[in-house]
Design a protein around this motif. Structure first.
Motif, short mmCIF file in Angstrom:
data_model
loop_
_atom_site.label_atom_id
_atom_site.label_comp_id
_atom_site.label_asym_id
_atom_site.label_seq_id
_atom_site.Cartn_x
_atom_site.Cartn_y
_atom_site.Cartn_z
N VAL A 1 5.79 23.29 12.44
CA VAL A 1 5.55 24.09 13.36
C VAL A 1 4.49 24.29 13.80
CG1 VAL A 1 6.34 26.66 13.99
CG2 VAL A 1 7.39 25.40 12.08
N THR B 1 11.35 33.39 13.12
CA THR B 1 11.54 31.93 13.24
C THR B 1 11.66 31.73 11.42
OG1 THR B 1 10.98 31.39 15.38
CG2 THR B 1 10.90 29.75 13.57
N ASN C 1 9.96 24.46 17.05
CA ASN C 1 9.31 25.67 17.78
C ASN C 1 9.02 27.03 17.11
OD1 ASN C 1 8.50 23.77 20.01
ND2 ASN C 1 9.27 25.26 21.68
N PRO C 2 8.15 27.43 17.47
CA PRO C 2 7.78 28.92 16.87
C PRO C 2 8.64 30.16 17.57
CG PRO C 2 6.05 28.63 18.28
CD PRO C 2 6.77 27.13 18.30
#
Length: 281
Positions: free
Chosen positions: A18, A31, A109-110
């Motif tokens: 990430v 997340t 992705n965060p």
């Protein structure tokens, strides 16, 4: 940059990278929480699987001790790579990919929330289809609608219409954009084999395939690195869209992020078309 390990000595598990730059702490925590829940579910069917999460700090990472402690409580191992500055999205992921020693590697992705069963269904699909090297999920928005992030090869006009025209003007190009976004094939039910381009917000690879490709092309600072990597993946393995794997994406487009992002988008588009071929209309 780290030296990549030779494939063939992979650990039974999933590594995750990430990359963050001044992230929203609440969204990042969500997340990681969803990742932990998906890993919990995976351990029910694959108890020997490990989860190794690497957070790459390109700048501005706040204190995430609580989120990391929660992941460790689920049995994951965690690390942070920091101090290298903002090297860009692809090069940031490459720092983590170079360390990966897993069967599978997730580029994440965060701003993604994983469904609780996402990792189970992904791993089971890989086990049934050894020719698949890259899996992309059903990506939804906050209203529950599909985000059509699989792509056919773009033209410059497609990119301009989708990225920069206001919604009122885009409606005149609905049919054209639907074709570019593969809306004739992407749905809630059907596996789609070998979509040309998939989104970098969630790319689950066989790690040996990703290492064979040497990760992302570091010439892209931001944008189009996922287009480039998608097209190169087809040279060595199959790609699959699997709607049974579901994630929620909170991201937005380049035009809504200001002039700096528009300049980066244009610079990366130039590099992409120079490499793979220009299509105007």
């Amino acid at each position: 940059m780290n030296t990549m390990r030779e494939p063939g000595n992979e650990i039974e598990g999933i590594s995750v990278s990430v990359v963050v730059y001044r992230p929203d702490l609440q969204q990042l925590a969500q997340t990681l929480k969803s990742l932990a829940a998906a890993y919990d579910a995976l351990k029910g069917t694959h108890p020997a699987f490990t989860l190794d999460v690497c957070l790459v700090d390109n700048g501005g990472l706040p204190d995430i001790t609580a989120s990391f402690d929660a992941l460790r409580a689920h049995g994951a191992t965690l690390s942070i790579i920091a101090g290298h500055g903002n090297v860009g999205y692809g090069r940031g992921h490459n720092l983590a990919i170079g360390r990966a020693a897993s069967c599978y590697h997730l580029v994440l992705n965060p701003d993604i929330d994983l469904d609780a069963n996402a990792l189970i269904r992904a791993v089971e699909f890989f086990e049934r289809h050894p020719d698949v090297g890259l899996l992309t999920p059903r990506i939804g928005d906050e209203d529950g609608h599909i985000q059509y992030l699989c792509r056919r090869y773009p033209t410059l006009f497609d990119l301009f219409v989708r990225g920069f025209l206001p919604a009122g003007a885009r409606r005149f190009f609905t049919r054209r954009l639907a074709r570019y976004e593969m809306q004739d094939q992407i749905n809630e039910r059907d596996i789609v084999w070998d979509p040309p381009i998939v989104s970098g917000c969630f790319m689950l690879f066989r790690t040996d395939v990703l290492k064979k490709l040497a990760g992302f092309d570091p010439r892209y600072f931001l944008y189009f690195e996922d287009y480039d990597l998608s097209l190169r993946t087809h040279e060595v393995a199959r790609v699959a869209y699997l709607p049974a794997v579901r994630v929620l994406h909170h991201g937005g487009g380049a035009a809504r992020k200001g002039s700096a992002h528009i300049r980066m988008f244009a610079s990366s588009a130039f590099k992409f078309f120079n490499r793979f071929g220009w299509k105007w209309l």
